[in-house]
Scaffold this motif. Structure first.
Motif, PDB file in Angstrom:
ATOM      1  N   TYR A 185     -76.329 -30.828 -48.288  1.00 47.72           N
ATOM      2  CA  TYR A 185     -74.932 -30.889 -48.583  1.00 47.72           C
ATOM      3  C   TYR A 185     -74.660 -29.719 -49.031  1.00 47.72           C
ATOM      4  O   TYR A 185     -74.764 -29.156 -50.342  1.00 47.72           O
ATOM      5  N   TYR A 186     -74.180 -28.842 -48.180  1.00 46.27           N
ATOM      6  CA  TYR A 186     -73.813 -27.293 -48.516  1.00 46.27           C
ATOM      7  C   TYR A 186     -72.411 -27.220 -49.350  1.00 46.27           C
ATOM      8  O   TYR A 186     -71.505 -27.028 -48.358  1.00 46.27           O
ATOM      9  N   ALA A 187     -72.331 -27.506 -50.553  1.00 43.22           N
ATOM     10  CA  ALA A 187     -71.137 -27.766 -51.213  1.00 43.22           C
ATOM     11  C   ALA A 187     -70.139 -26.328 -51.153  1.00 43.22           C
ATOM     12  O   ALA A 187     -68.897 -26.322 -51.023  1.00 43.22           O
ATOM     13  N   SER A 193     -65.025 -24.317 -45.941  1.00 44.05           N
ATOM     14  CA  SER A 193     -64.964 -22.762 -45.611  1.00 44.05           C
ATOM     15  C   SER A 193     -63.786 -22.574 -44.592  1.00 44.05           C
ATOM     16  O   SER A 193     -64.099 -23.137 -43.487  1.00 44.05           O
ATOM     17  N   ARG A 194     -63.015 -21.775 -44.956  1.00 47.33           N
ATOM     18  CA  ARG A 194     -62.077 -21.256 -44.071  1.00 47.33           C
ATOM     19  C   ARG A 194     -62.393 -20.566 -42.925  1.00 47.33           C
ATOM     20  O   ARG A 194     -62.012 -20.584 -41.713  1.00 47.33           O
ATOM     21  N   THR A 236     -65.867 -29.018 -41.204  1.00 51.02           N
ATOM     22  CA  THR A 236     -67.090 -28.452 -41.865  1.00 51.02           C
ATOM     23  C   THR A 236     -68.099 -29.641 -41.953  1.00 51.02           C
ATOM     24  O   THR A 236     -69.281 -29.276 -41.943  1.00 51.02           O
ATOM     25  N   PHE A 237     -67.688 -30.691 -42.125  1.00 49.42           N
ATOM     26  CA  PHE A 237     -68.618 -31.587 -42.312  1.00 49.42           C
ATOM     27  C   PHE A 237     -69.352 -32.066 -40.896  1.00 49.42           C
ATOM     28  O   PHE A 237     -70.568 -32.134 -41.078  1.00 49.42           O
ATOM     29  N   TYR A 244     -75.726 -24.928 -53.231  1.00 40.80           N
ATOM     30  CA  TYR A 244     -74.557 -23.985 -53.589  1.00 40.80           C
ATOM     31  C   TYR A 244     -75.026 -22.508 -53.143  1.00 40.80           C
ATOM     32  O   TYR A 244     -76.203 -22.392 -53.632  1.00 40.80           O
ATOM     33  N   GLU A 245     -74.161 -21.866 -52.527  1.00 45.97           N
ATOM     34  CA  GLU A 245     -74.490 -20.272 -52.489  1.00 45.97           C
ATOM     35  C   GLU A 245     -73.558 -19.552 -53.457  1.00 45.97           C
ATOM     36  O   GLU A 245     -72.361 -19.563 -53.276  1.00 45.97           O
ATOM     37  N   VAL A 246     -74.191 -18.567 -54.520  1.00 42.92           N
ATOM     38  CA  VAL A 246     -73.512 -17.705 -55.404  1.00 42.92           C
ATOM     39  C   VAL A 246     -73.625 -16.658 -55.216  1.00 42.92           C
ATOM     40  O   VAL A 246     -74.775 -16.278 -55.561  1.00 42.92           O
ATOM     41  N   GLU A 247     -72.570 -15.792 -55.043  1.00 41.79           N
ATOM     42  CA  GLU A 247     -72.930 -14.462 -55.068  1.00 41.79           C
ATOM     43  C   GLU A 247     -73.200 -13.784 -56.346  1.00 41.79           C
ATOM     44  O   GLU A 247     -72.520 -14.273 -57.475  1.00 41.79           O
TER      45      GLU A 247
END
Length: 256
Positions: free
Chosen positions: A82-84, A89-90, A102-103, A252-255
């Motif tokens: 689950y890529y929160a 994502s727009r 996106t789901f 989560y991907e966090v910059e």
């Protein structure tokens, strides 16, 4: 290796740890049948009840599954991701040209077929939802409930709450599937989702959640409560998603 009565852990936890090590180490591969209760009881010189409790632990962790009349097997498929940080994502919505939410994109990327069954109703906001939407408890909100599937298996539950003044008369009030996603509908209504605030907790499921998701005994769920804010920092949606703990990895991907 035998169970150790001097170990501070209960015998069933020791046995669960031994089998878990075999699964993680590859001695028991995905799809392999786990030895029977009788075999495990004899091999580790322990009671059948200890074996059952150990297998329950592994089942609740999502490492094994049980089939009526056939026994227990190492889970052959990895947990769903689950890529929160990508949900909603727009950029992903725009790339899909209003044809996929996106789901659906996430489930298809993992080789599964997505499906959602939705219902819509108007309800009075409770204190928690009202606070997140900057409303008063009892104010009317639109509630869009979804049971979300992967290959016809229930995967998660998603409830979205919207200020009725924003979504009244829109596609969000229609239980039919919204191909472009509800975030796109909000943008079309002049409320572009700009940022999200997530709250993540873990708990045991309600009876209704356990039934809808076909959960085994003692299987916990993750609850992600996401508040969506528009370009004017106005809260326009509160999204609650219920994720079974035995079949999800939350990413989560966090910059930096």
């Amino acid at each position: 290796m035998m169970l150790n009565p001097a170990d501070s852990r209960p015998l069933y936890q020791q046995l669960a740890a031994l089998i878990r090590e075999q699964i993680n180490g590859g001695a028991l591969a995905p799809g392999d049948r786990v030895p029977t209760e009788a075999d495990l009881s004899e091999r580790y010189d322990t009671s059948r009840n200890t074996v059952r409790l150990a297998l329950d632990v592994l089942r609740n962790e999502g490492l094994i599954t049980s089939q009526q009349g056939r026994g227990s097997f190492v889970r052959s498929e990895p947990p769903m991701r689950y890529y929160a940080s990508l949900t909603g994502s727009r950029q992903r919505r725009l790339e899909a040209e209003r044809k996929r939410d996106t789901f659906g994109q996430q489930i298809e990327a993992q080789g599964k077929r997505p499906k959602q069954v939705s219902t819509v109703e108007t309800v009075a906001a409770n204190a928690e939802i009202a606070a997140h939407l900057a409303l008063q408890p009892g104010d009317l909100v639109a509630l869009r409930r979804r049971v979300q599937y992967a290959d016809d298996e229930p995967l998660q539950l998603g409830d979205s709450y919207y200020p009725l003044t924003i979504v009244q008369g829109s596609k969000i009030m229609d239980p039919a599937d919204v191909a472009e996603g509800t975030d796109q509908v909000l943008e079309d209504l002049g409320h572009t989702p700009t940022r999200y605030q997530d709250e993540i907790t873990w708990r045991m499921p309600t009876a209704e959640e356990a039934t809808a998701l076909h959960l085994g005994p003692a299987t916990p769920v993750g609850r992600l409560l996401r508040t969506t804010l528009d370009q004017n920092d106005l809260p326009v949606e509160v999204y609650q998603v219920i994720l079974p703990g035995d079949r999800h990895v939350l990413l989560y991907e966090v910059e930096a």
